[in-house]
Every structure is written in C-alpha cells, then in structure tokens.
Motif scaffolding. Structure first.
Motif, PDB file in Angstrom:
ATOM      1  N   ASP A 126      -6.803   2.464  -6.624  1.00 47.59           N
ATOM      2  CA  ASP A 126      -6.905   3.419  -5.577  1.00 47.59           C
ATOM      3  C   ASP A 126      -8.305   2.864  -4.735  1.00 47.59           C
ATOM      4  O   ASP A 126      -8.650   1.775  -5.121  1.00 47.59           O
ATOM      5  CB  ASP A 126      -7.341   4.832  -6.142  1.00 47.59           C
ATOM      6  N   LYS A 127      -8.715   3.526  -3.956  1.00 52.20           N
ATOM      7  CA  LYS A 127      -9.795   3.019  -2.951  1.00 52.20           C
ATOM      8  C   LYS A 127     -11.195   2.534  -3.772  1.00 52.20           C
ATOM      9  O   LYS A 127     -11.695   1.671  -3.836  1.00 52.20           O
ATOM     10  CB  LYS A 127     -10.147   4.198  -1.887  1.00 52.20           C
ATOM     11  N   ARG A 128     -11.539   3.716  -4.774  1.00 51.88           N
ATOM     12  CA  ARG A 128     -12.717   3.350  -5.654  1.00 51.88           C
ATOM     13  C   ARG A 128     -12.450   2.358  -6.419  1.00 51.88           C
ATOM     14  O   ARG A 128     -13.338   1.443  -6.751  1.00 51.88           O
ATOM     15  CB  ARG A 128     -13.113   4.627  -6.204  1.00 51.88           C
ATOM     16  N   GLY A 129     -11.441   2.069  -7.132  1.00 50.97           N
ATOM     17  CA  GLY A 129     -10.944   0.959  -7.873  1.00 50.97           C
ATOM     18  C   GLY A 129     -11.125  -0.416  -7.177  1.00 50.97           C
ATOM     19  O   GLY A 129     -11.487  -1.461  -7.496  1.00 50.97           O
ATOM     20  N   LEU A 130     -10.415  -0.234  -6.126  1.00 58.19           N
ATOM     21  CA  LEU A 130     -10.362  -1.542  -5.171  1.00 58.19           C
ATOM     22  C   LEU A 130     -12.056  -1.710  -4.676  1.00 58.19           C
ATOM     23  O   LEU A 130     -12.426  -3.053  -4.758  1.00 58.19           O
ATOM     24  CB  LEU A 130      -9.699  -1.454  -3.803  1.00 58.19           C
ATOM     25  N   GLN A 131     -12.678  -1.052  -4.337  1.00 54.81           N
ATOM     26  CA  GLN A 131     -14.123  -1.281  -3.945  1.00 54.81           C
ATOM     27  C   GLN A 131     -14.952  -1.936  -5.186  1.00 54.81           C
ATOM     28  O   GLN A 131     -15.663  -3.000  -4.981  1.00 54.81           O
ATOM     29  CB  GLN A 131     -14.953   0.049  -3.305  1.00 54.81           C
ATOM     30  N   TYR A 132     -14.669  -1.386  -6.494  1.00 57.32           N
ATOM     31  CA  TYR A 132     -15.462  -1.812  -7.658  1.00 57.32           C
ATOM     32  C   TYR A 132     -14.864  -3.017  -7.982  1.00 57.32           C
ATOM     33  O   TYR A 132     -15.836  -4.309  -8.266  1.00 57.32           O
ATOM     34  CB  TYR A 132     -14.879  -0.745  -8.758  1.00 57.32           C
ATOM     35  N   ARG A 133     -13.627  -3.513  -7.516  1.00 56.24           N
ATOM     36  CA  ARG A 133     -12.955  -4.889  -7.636  1.00 56.24           C
ATOM     37  C   ARG A 133     -13.620  -5.794  -7.044  1.00 56.24           C
ATOM     38  O   ARG A 133     -14.169  -6.781  -7.393  1.00 56.24           O
ATOM     39  CB  ARG A 133     -11.592  -4.844  -7.734  1.00 56.24           C
ATOM     40  N   ILE A 134     -13.996  -5.480  -5.876  1.00 54.52           N
ATOM     41  CA  ILE A 134     -14.789  -6.322  -4.828  1.00 54.52           C
ATOM     42  C   ILE A 134     -15.915  -6.769  -5.419  1.00 54.52           C
ATOM     43  O   ILE A 134     -16.398  -7.666  -5.183  1.00 54.52           O
ATOM     44  CB  ILE A 134     -14.625  -5.564  -3.230  1.00 54.52           C
ATOM     45  N   VAL A 135     -16.785  -5.752  -5.505  1.00 58.13           N
ATOM     46  CA  VAL A 135     -18.131  -5.662  -5.954  1.00 58.13           C
ATOM     47  C   VAL A 135     -18.222  -6.784  -7.158  1.00 58.13           C
ATOM     48  O   VAL A 135     -19.042  -7.712  -7.223  1.00 58.13           O
ATOM     49  CB  VAL A 135     -18.741  -4.432  -6.253  1.00 58.13           C
ATOM     50  N   SER A 191      -0.304  13.781   6.437  1.00 55.97           N
ATOM     51  CA  SER A 191       1.081  13.906   6.254  1.00 55.97           C
ATOM     52  C   SER A 191       1.590  14.821   5.054  1.00 55.97           C
ATOM     53  O   SER A 191       0.590  15.431   4.456  1.00 55.97           O
ATOM     54  CB  SER A 191       1.470  12.227   5.453  1.00 55.97           C
ATOM     55  N   GLU A 192       2.849  14.866   4.869  1.00 62.21           N
ATOM     56  CA  GLU A 192       3.096  15.987   3.926  1.00 62.21           C
ATOM     57  C   GLU A 192       2.956  15.568   2.546  1.00 62.21           C
ATOM     58  O   GLU A 192       2.849  16.395   1.542  1.00 62.21           O
ATOM     59  CB  GLU A 192       4.895  16.054   4.062  1.00 62.21           C
ATOM     60  N   PHE A 193       2.439  14.264   2.227  1.00 57.09           N
ATOM     61  CA  PHE A 193       2.035  13.908   1.023  1.00 57.09           C
ATOM     62  C   PHE A 193       0.357  13.981   0.696  1.00 57.09           C
ATOM     63  O   PHE A 193      -0.126  13.377  -0.265  1.00 57.09           O
ATOM     64  CB  PHE A 193       2.483  12.412   0.637  1.00 57.09           C
ATOM     65  N   VAL A 236      -2.760   4.159  -2.887  1.00 58.83           N
ATOM     66  CA  VAL A 236      -3.003   3.108  -3.584  1.00 58.83           C
ATOM     67  C   VAL A 236      -2.678   1.771  -3.072  1.00 58.83           C
ATOM     68  O   VAL A 236      -1.645   1.464  -2.588  1.00 58.83           O
ATOM     69  CB  VAL A 236      -2.462   3.412  -5.044  1.00 58.83           C
ATOM     70  N   VAL A 237      -3.249   0.492  -3.703  1.00 60.38           N
ATOM     71  CA  VAL A 237      -2.822  -0.671  -3.324  1.00 60.38           C
ATOM     72  C   VAL A 237      -2.327  -1.353  -4.413  1.00 60.38           C
ATOM     73  O   VAL A 237      -3.145  -1.451  -5.662  1.00 60.38           O
ATOM     74  CB  VAL A 237      -4.202  -1.540  -2.808  1.00 60.38           C
ATOM     75  N   ILE A 265       0.921  -1.183   0.025  1.00 62.65           N
ATOM     76  CA  ILE A 265      -0.074   0.147   0.066  1.00 62.65           C
ATOM     77  C   ILE A 265       0.804   1.277  -0.058  1.00 62.65           C
ATOM     78  O   ILE A 265       1.923   1.392   0.502  1.00 62.65           O
ATOM     79  CB  ILE A 265      -0.824   0.143   1.151  1.00 62.65           C
ATOM     80  N   TYR A 266       0.758   2.243  -0.736  1.00 60.46           N
ATOM     81  CA  TYR A 266       1.722   3.176  -1.132  1.00 60.46           C
ATOM     82  C   TYR A 266       0.856   4.513  -0.995  1.00 60.46           C
ATOM     83  O   TYR A 266      -0.147   4.600  -1.670  1.00 60.46           O
ATOM     84  CB  TYR A 266       2.326   3.149  -2.371  1.00 60.46           C
ATOM     85  N   ASN A 267       1.440   5.625  -0.652  1.00 59.19           N
ATOM     86  CA  ASN A 267       0.942   6.978  -0.767  1.00 59.19           C
ATOM     87  C   ASN A 267       1.616   7.828  -1.739  1.00 59.19           C
ATOM     88  O   ASN A 267       2.924   7.932  -1.608  1.00 59.19           O
ATOM     89  CB  ASN A 267       1.272   7.588   0.923  1.00 59.19           C
ATOM     90  N   ILE A 268       0.908   7.853  -2.906  1.00 53.46           N
ATOM     91  CA  ILE A 268       1.508   8.468  -4.093  1.00 53.46           C
ATOM     92  C   ILE A 268       1.132   9.773  -4.035  1.00 53.46           C
ATOM     93  O   ILE A 268      -0.118  10.093  -4.240  1.00 53.46           O
ATOM     94  CB  ILE A 268       1.317   7.688  -5.399  1.00 53.46           C
TER      95      ILE A 268
END
Length: 79
Positions: free
Chosen positions: A34-43, A72-74, A21-22, A12-15
């Motif tokens: 990203d979070k939304r993409g991961l949620q979509y993949r799960i569904v 965070s700074e990012f 992103v995962v 898991i990275y903070n870009i």
C-alpha cells in the motif's frame, strides 16, 4: 540473494477495502504494497544505498491516481 535482477512494477490495483496497492516483482517474488508500505520500502532501501527509481515512479502514479480513486465506486471514503 542476488541483487542483479531489477525490481519490476507489475501493476497498480484498486482493491476494495484496501485502496490502491502496488505489485512489485523482485527476485522472482511478487509482493503487494500500500502507499505507506511503499514509502517505507523506499526509505529503507535508500538507507542501504539501493536504487529506488521503480518504487518512486510507482509512488508518483499512486499519488496521481488517488484523487480519481477517491470518487470511484471502490473508494474507501464514505459518500
């Protein structure tokens, strides 16, 4: 395509500019979500009866990291 290789969570990275992103590895191919993409993949995978334990665990981690990353700074959030 063979479905016998399990999905692996590589990290898991903070870009900067993207946020958290995962990275998942499936059938020797790595992909970032990203979070939304991961949620979509799960569904979508649940609809097809495919196990989503790794994705769900990754989403839980992203959700728990979100408040830390916010400050965070990012962070994408303006200060």
């Amino acid at each position: 395509m063979s479905l016998d290789k399990p999905v692996e969570l590589l990290g898991i990275y903070n870009i900067m500019g993207e946020g958290l992103v995962v990275e998942l590895l499936e059938n020797d191919t790595a992909a970032l979500y990203d979070k939304r993409g991961l949620q979509y993949r799960i569904v979508e995978r649940k609809k097809r009866g495919i196990d989503t334990q790794i994705e769900e665990r990754a989403l839980q981690q992203v959700n728990s990291f979100s408040t830390l990353v916010e400050f965070s700074e990012f962070s994408n959030t303006p200060r």
